[in-house]
Scaffold this active site. Structure first.
Site, short mmCIF file in Angstrom:
data_model
loop_
_atom_site.label_atom_id
_atom_site.label_comp_id
_atom_site.label_asym_id
_atom_site.label_seq_id
_atom_site.Cartn_x
_atom_site.Cartn_y
_atom_site.Cartn_z
N SER A 31 -4.44 19.26 -32.76
CA SER A 31 -4.08 17.85 -32.90
C SER A 31 -4.31 17.32 -34.31
CB SER A 31 -4.95 16.98 -31.98
OG SER A 31 -4.54 17.06 -30.67
N HIS A 62 2.20 16.81 -31.57
CA HIS A 62 2.41 18.26 -31.44
C HIS A 62 3.91 18.54 -31.44
CE1 HIS A 62 -1.70 19.70 -30.26
NE2 HIS A 62 -1.84 18.39 -30.13
N HIS A 84 -1.27 22.89 -23.67
CA HIS A 84 -2.58 22.55 -23.10
C HIS A 84 -2.55 22.69 -21.59
CE1 HIS A 84 -2.51 20.30 -26.94
NE2 HIS A 84 -3.81 20.56 -26.97
N TYR A 86 -4.07 20.73 -19.62
CA TYR A 86 -3.96 19.40 -19.01
C TYR A 86 -2.52 18.89 -18.93
CZ TYR A 86 -3.88 17.64 -23.86
OH TYR A 86 -3.58 17.41 -25.17
N GLU A 87 -1.61 19.55 -19.65
CA GLU A 87 -0.20 19.15 -19.54
C GLU A 87 0.41 19.63 -18.23
OE1 GLU A 87 2.16 19.55 -23.38
OE2 GLU A 87 0.39 20.77 -23.80
N ALA A 114 -8.99 19.79 -32.69
CA ALA A 114 -9.81 18.60 -32.88
C ALA A 114 -10.83 18.61 -31.75
CB ALA A 114 -8.94 17.35 -32.79
N MET A 212 -10.42 20.38 -25.32
CA MET A 212 -9.57 20.67 -24.15
C MET A 212 -8.62 21.83 -24.42
SD MET A 212 -8.52 16.73 -23.40
CE MET A 212 -9.69 15.40 -23.67
N SER A 213 -8.97 22.68 -25.36
CA SER A 213 -8.03 23.75 -25.74
C SER A 213 -8.78 24.99 -26.18
CB SER A 213 -7.12 23.26 -26.88
OG SER A 213 -7.88 23.06 -28.06
N ASN A 236 -14.69 13.04 -33.75
CA ASN A 236 -15.47 11.91 -33.19
C ASN A 236 -16.75 12.48 -32.61
OD1 ASN A 236 -13.25 12.99 -31.18
ND2 ASN A 236 -14.97 12.31 -29.91
N HIS A 248 -7.51 8.47 -28.78
CA HIS A 248 -6.68 9.51 -29.42
C HIS A 248 -6.37 9.11 -30.86
CE1 HIS A 248 -4.04 12.93 -29.62
NE2 HIS A 248 -2.97 12.19 -29.85
N1 HPA Z 1 -13.55 15.49 -26.14
C1 HPA Z 1 -12.57 16.35 -25.81
N2 HPA Z 1 -11.58 16.66 -26.61
C2 HPA Z 1 -11.55 16.10 -27.82
C3 HPA Z 1 -12.53 15.19 -28.24
C4 HPA Z 1 -13.59 14.87 -27.35
O1 HPA Z 1 -14.50 14.09 -27.65
N3 HPA Z 1 -12.21 14.83 -29.52
C5 HPA Z 1 -11.08 15.49 -29.82
N4 HPA Z 1 -10.66 16.26 -28.82
#
Ligand code: HPA
Length: 273
Positions: A31, A62, A84, A86-87, A114, A212-213, A236, A248
């Protein structure tokens, strides 16, 4: 022949008519980190939509292109946009491009993402070399009948991450004056960001970053003996650590802020892998 092997072969056959990726370094861009792909010279770009058996990406930021060319003098095969879990793709589909890369003769991969920082010494913008990982997705791309063509039923994960590549990443970061960290990446299914309680759990069991990846790709790379390393951009602090809500947009803003460091690191790493 296993079904997944057949599907990957069909994708690879199509792509072999587009470019020659033998001995390239594979790069999977996470990302907000897709800009690196714009620097590839003599690029041949193939849309995922045109590749047999490749699904389409659905996430903003993406693009969904496979780009083969030269980056900093090194042959690369770059995935701009990934699949992903989750998709709604199944795990095999998520990780399938890694197997296609293997069939194309790619010699090593860098998987990027990310991620949320769990380690309290991290800051948004910290880059982290993934030197181990925890699969908390409740599924596994290697589940089901083993694809013997790619690797064994019970692949070892003691050396899932290539220690030589971790050293290269550290050396490159030092030379580029990047304050890089090493740590354990823990993958959740998503698509929600984690709860503060989940992050306390992640911290307790030894995670430094969450996302998540990446884990499906790393498991699959190990299974087919494709040496791999991962780089997380900590965009973050994970949920509950600062008390701020996660968005996001924040993820994309931070990734954008450190993209030059990230690009410099990957471009230097590939010359030594
Ligand atoms: N959690 C999960 N996936 C992420 C995060 C997070 O805090 N930041 C960027 N991708």
């Amino acid at each position: 022949m296993s079904d997944i092997y057949k599907r990957c072969l069909q994708s690879a056959e199509y792509l072999k008519n587009c470019f020659d990726a033998k001995d390239a370094i594979g790069i999977i861009l996470g990302s907000g980190l897709g800009e690196l792909a714009n620097e590839i010279e003599d690029a041949v770009t193939v849309n995922y939509a045109d590749i047999p058996n490749f699904p389409k990406t659905t996430v903003p930021g993406h693009a969904g292109q496979l780009i083969c060319g030269t980056l900093n003098g090194v042959k690369v095969l770059c995935m701009k946009g990934r699949f992903h879990f989750y998709e709604g793709h199944d795990m095999k589909t998520v990780a399938m491009p890694v197997r296609v890369m293997k069939l194309l003769g790619v010699k090593a991969i860098i998987v990027t993402n990310a991620a949320g920082g769990v380690n309290r010494t991290f800051k948004p913008g910290t880059l982290m070399i993934i030197n181990d990982f925890i699969n908390f997705m409740g599924d596994n791309p290697l589940y089901g009948p083993n694809a013997d063509e790619f690797g064994p039923r019970f692949p070892d994960m003691t050396k899932a991450i290539d220690a030589g590549f971790v050293q290269i990443a550290e050396d490159c970061a030092k030379e580029l004056d990047i304050d890089i960290r090493k740590g354990v990446y823990m993958s959740f299914r998503g698509p929600n960001f984690e709860t503060p309680a989940e992050i306390r759990f992640a911290e307790t069991i030894g995670a430094d970053a969450v996302g998540m990846s990446t884990v499906p790709e790393l498991l699959t790379a190990r299974h087919c003996s494709l040496p791999a390393v991962g780089i997380s951009c900590i965009t973050n602090m994970a949920a509950g650590i600062t008390g701020e809500e996660l968005t996001h947009e924040e993820v994309q803003e931070t990734a954008d802020r450190v993209k030059d460091q990230f690009k410099g690191l990957v471009k230097t790493m590939i010359t030594r892998m």
